[in-house]
Design a protein around this motif. Sequence first.
Motif, mmCIF file in Angstrom:
data_model
loop_
_atom_site.group_PDB
_atom_site.id
_atom_site.type_symbol
_atom_site.label_atom_id
_atom_site.label_comp_id
_atom_site.label_asym_id
_atom_site.label_seq_id
_atom_site.Cartn_x
_atom_site.Cartn_y
_atom_site.Cartn_z
ATOM 1 N N GLY A 125 0.826 -1.208 0.000
ATOM 2 C CA GLY A 125 0.000 0.000 0.000
ATOM 3 C C GLY A 125 0.853 1.248 0.000
ATOM 4 O O GLY A 125 2.021 1.234 0.412
ATOM 5 N N ARG A 126 0.255 2.343 -0.486
ATOM 6 C CA ARG A 126 0.932 3.636 -0.525
ATOM 7 C C ARG A 126 -0.030 4.714 -0.060
ATOM 8 O O ARG A 126 -1.242 4.612 -0.285
ATOM 9 C CB ARG A 126 1.410 3.970 -1.943
ATOM 10 N N THR A 136 3.112 0.913 2.958
ATOM 11 C CA THR A 136 2.764 -0.167 3.886
ATOM 12 C C THR A 136 3.358 -1.469 3.374
ATOM 13 O O THR A 136 3.292 -1.760 2.171
ATOM 14 C CB THR A 136 1.236 -0.307 4.009
ATOM 15 N N TYR A 168 1.259 -6.085 9.355
ATOM 16 C CA TYR A 168 1.551 -4.914 8.529
ATOM 17 C C TYR A 168 2.403 -3.915 9.302
ATOM 18 O O TYR A 168 2.351 -3.844 10.535
ATOM 19 C CB TYR A 168 0.263 -4.226 8.068
ATOM 20 N N GLN A 170 4.095 0.350 8.658
ATOM 21 C CA GLN A 170 4.117 1.545 7.816
ATOM 22 C C GLN A 170 5.510 2.159 7.837
ATOM 23 O O GLN A 170 6.144 2.261 8.884
ATOM 24 C CB GLN A 170 3.087 2.564 8.303
#
Length: 284
Positions: A125-126, A136, A168, A170
């Motif tokens: 993810g961005r 992510t 996950y 970040q």
Amino acid sequence: MKFIFAKKKRLYFFFISLFLIGIIALQVSGALHPANPINVLLMPITGSVQSALTSAQRSASEAIDRYVLLREVEENNRLLRQELKESQVALMRYHEMQRELRELRSFFHYAQESEDEYIYARVVGRSPSSWQRTITIDVGREKGIRVNMPVINQHGIVGRIVETSLGYSQILTVLDPKFAVSAVTSEHREPLVAIGGYGDTMNIRYLVASGKGNEGDLVFTSGIDQVFPSGMPVGRISDIRPDTDLFVKGEIKPFVDVNRLEEVLVLIENPVKLDEAALPEETP
């Protein structure tokens, strides 16, 4: 009287028509002898009728054949388009597998030459915001990921872990305005701080004006911030300009293309220093 005459006239016309139709039917079926005078008399009429019927039959048959052929052509075209689409998808998958294989080989080569302990992760993810440049990854606390762990790839530093959960984590990337790292220039070891910008470059802060920092110099982590090990590639100075009497400011082009990241390494321990010869060559 006129009504009776008109009625008889229609009746005569009906019987005459019925008689002619019967004669034509006999002639068409071949029941009349060819030399029969009636057959000779009606031949032009029956010939025209037969010709019209034959032409209509031929046209109908050709129309049916064309329709069947058209449906076959359409079906063949549909199958060919489907096969072409499947071939294109297979080709794209092949190219993607080749790219992933090259990336994995590069990671494997880096891992063999370093003494780091790291965790491999994929970008999943961005951040959609241009003001917050985070990504992510698909590993979290269950793998021992903790806040402030440095993240790299085979080209240089990517960022640091700012949040982690089960499954996950970040990453605050080098392009985020809140990111900062202590660094030095490669040529004269001039200290500076590289911070994230709002584009595709990092900003230079606290590079002394009386120093020897120049455009084109490579920039490495210094290790002073105790987040990144010393000697890790950051980028190349792309611009330097006056700021104050004491310091100059400028920009650094990171070695890592954050916008295209798909795999990263989270460093656990045992910092490593990369050889300058392994850095990507400067592109004009």
